[in-house]
Design a protein around this motif. Structure first.
Motif, PDB file in Angstrom:
ATOM      1  N   ASP A   7       0.862  -1.187   0.000  1.00 23.03           N
ATOM      2  CA  ASP A   7       0.000   0.000   0.000  1.00 23.03           C
ATOM      3  C   ASP A   7       0.900   1.239   0.000  1.00 23.03           C
ATOM      4  O   ASP A   7       1.008   1.932   1.003  1.00 23.03           O
ATOM      5  CB  ASP A   7      -0.916  -0.042   1.232  1.00 23.03           C
ATOM      6  N   PRO A   8       1.550   1.528  -1.137  1.00 26.05           N
ATOM      7  CA  PRO A   8       2.577   2.567  -1.153  1.00 26.05           C
ATOM      8  C   PRO A   8       2.069   3.989  -0.909  1.00 26.05           C
ATOM      9  O   PRO A   8       2.836   4.851  -0.500  1.00 26.05           O
ATOM     10  CB  PRO A   8       3.185   2.440  -2.549  1.00 26.05           C
ATOM     11  N   PHE A   9       0.787   4.234  -1.111  1.00 25.98           N
ATOM     12  CA  PHE A   9       0.259   5.587  -0.944  1.00 25.98           C
ATOM     13  C   PHE A   9      -0.664   5.723   0.259  1.00 25.98           C
ATOM     14  O   PHE A   9      -1.319   6.754   0.441  1.00 25.98           O
ATOM     15  CB  PHE A   9      -0.453   6.042  -2.219  1.00 25.98           C
ATOM     16  N   GLY A  10      -0.769   4.675   1.074  1.00 25.01           N
ATOM     17  CA  GLY A  10      -1.565   4.729   2.298  1.00 25.01           C
ATOM     18  C   GLY A  10      -3.060   4.796   2.072  1.00 25.01           C
ATOM     19  O   GLY A  10      -3.789   5.352   2.889  1.00 25.01           O
ATOM     20  N   VAL A  35      -0.326   0.741 -12.717  1.00 25.53           N
ATOM     21  CA  VAL A  35      -0.024  -0.226 -11.654  1.00 25.53           C
ATOM     22  C   VAL A  35       1.398  -0.763 -11.797  1.00 25.53           C
ATOM     23  O   VAL A  35       2.122  -0.905 -10.807  1.00 25.53           O
ATOM     24  CB  VAL A  35      -1.066  -1.378 -11.655  1.00 25.53           C
ATOM     25  N   LEU A  36       1.824  -1.034 -13.017  1.00 26.38           N
ATOM     26  CA  LEU A  36       3.183  -1.514 -13.230  1.00 26.38           C
ATOM     27  C   LEU A  36       4.216  -0.463 -12.839  1.00 26.38           C
ATOM     28  O   LEU A  36       5.238  -0.780 -12.216  1.00 26.38           O
ATOM     29  CB  LEU A  36       3.376  -1.950 -14.682  1.00 26.38           C
ATOM     30  N   LEU A  37       3.970   0.789 -13.195  1.00 30.01           N
ATOM     31  CA  LEU A  37       4.901   1.854 -12.814  1.00 30.01           C
ATOM     32  C   LEU A  37       4.967   2.031 -11.301  1.00 30.01           C
ATOM     33  O   LEU A  37       6.052   2.206 -10.740  1.00 30.01           O
ATOM     34  CB  LEU A  37       4.524   3.178 -13.491  1.00 30.01           C
ATOM     35  N   PRO A  51      11.569  -0.279  -5.674  1.00 30.81           N
ATOM     36  CA  PRO A  51      12.603   0.565  -6.301  1.00 30.81           C
ATOM     37  C   PRO A  51      14.015  -0.018  -6.166  1.00 30.81           C
ATOM     38  O   PRO A  51      14.904   0.347  -6.937  1.00 30.81           O
ATOM     39  CB  PRO A  51      12.484   1.881  -5.540  1.00 30.81           C
ATOM     40  N   ASP A  52      14.198  -0.937  -5.239  1.00 32.80           N
ATOM     41  CA  ASP A  52      15.513  -1.533  -5.010  1.00 32.80           C
ATOM     42  C   ASP A  52      15.801  -2.724  -5.928  1.00 32.80           C
ATOM     43  O   ASP A  52      16.907  -3.246  -5.940  1.00 32.80           O
ATOM     44  CB  ASP A  52      15.641  -1.962  -3.547  1.00 32.80           C
ATOM     45  N   PHE A  90      10.312  -9.145 -15.406  1.00 35.92           N
ATOM     46  CA  PHE A  90       8.939  -9.495 -15.798  1.00 35.92           C
ATOM     47  C   PHE A  90       8.056  -8.251 -15.796  1.00 35.92           C
ATOM     48  O   PHE A  90       7.285  -8.017 -16.732  1.00 35.92           O
ATOM     49  CB  PHE A  90       8.376 -10.570 -14.869  1.00 35.92           C
ATOM     50  N   GLY A  91       8.179  -7.436 -14.766  1.00 34.02           N
ATOM     51  CA  GLY A  91       7.397  -6.200 -14.700  1.00 34.02           C
ATOM     52  C   GLY A  91       7.744  -5.241 -15.820  1.00 34.02           C
ATOM     53  O   GLY A  91       6.864  -4.634 -16.430  1.00 34.02           O
TER      54      GLY A  91
END
Length: 140
Positions: free
Chosen positions: A47-50, A87-89, A97-98, A106-107
Motif C-alpha cells: 500500500d505505497p500511498f496509504g 499499476v506496473l509503474l 525501487p531496489d 517481468f514487470g
C-alpha cells in the motif's frame, strides 16, 4: 491524389499475439491469484500511498483482471492499457525501487507490452472490427 493505407495482415497478427500473450501472462501470474486468494492478498498487498489494502487490492484487480479482458477482445484497448501501465509503474518505481533490472524484468517486459499496445492500438483482429475498412490519408 488520394493515398490508401492498408495495414499488412502480419501486423494485425502481431498485435493480436501481443494482446493475447501479454493478457494471459498478466491474468495468470498476477490477476487471477488476487481473485482466488482475495482474503490472503488483503493481508500482504503493498500500500505505497496509504490508501488501505482494499483500495490497493481492488485497483490491482481492475488493472490485472478487468482491463486485460477488454484488451483480449480488442475493446477500448488503449484506454484499458492505462491502468495496467499505472499499476506496473507504481510497482516498479515505488513498491520495488531496489530491484535490479534482472529482478524486475517481468514487470518491465509487461510494461513494454502494454505501452506498445497503448501506442499501436489493438489492430484489426478484434471483436466488432470491420474487415473492409480502409483509412485514407492525403488530399484528394
Amino acid at each position: 491524389m488520394t493515398r490508401l493505407y492498408s495495414q499488412p495482415p502480419r501486423i494485425d497478427a502481431g498485435l493480436f499475439f501481443l494482446r493475447f500473450t501479454g493478457c494471459l501472462l498478466l491474468l495468470h501470474v498476477h490477476g487471477l491469484p488476487k481473485i482466488f486468494h482475495f482474503s490472503e492478498e488483503l493481508t500482504h498487498i503493498e500500500d505505497p500511498f496509504g490508501l488501505g489494502p482494499w483500495v490497493s487490492l481492488l485497483s490491482a484487480i481492475v488493472a490485472e483482471v478487468i482491463c486485460p479482458l477488454f484488451i483480449l477482445v480488442g475493446a477500448f484497448t488503449r484506454l484499458a492499457c492505462l491502468p495496467i501501465i499505472a499499476v506496473l509503474l507504481v510497482a516498479m518505481l515505488f513498491v520495488h525501487p531496489d530491484w535490479s533490472i534482472a529482478e524486475g524484468q517481468f514487470g518491465w517486459l509487461l510494461l513494454i507490452i502494454f505501452t506498445t499496445l497503448a501506442i499501436a492500438g489493438p489492430g484489426r483482429w478484434r471483436v466488432g472490427a470491420s474487415q473492409s475498412r480502409e483509412v485514407r490519408y492525403g488530399a484528394g
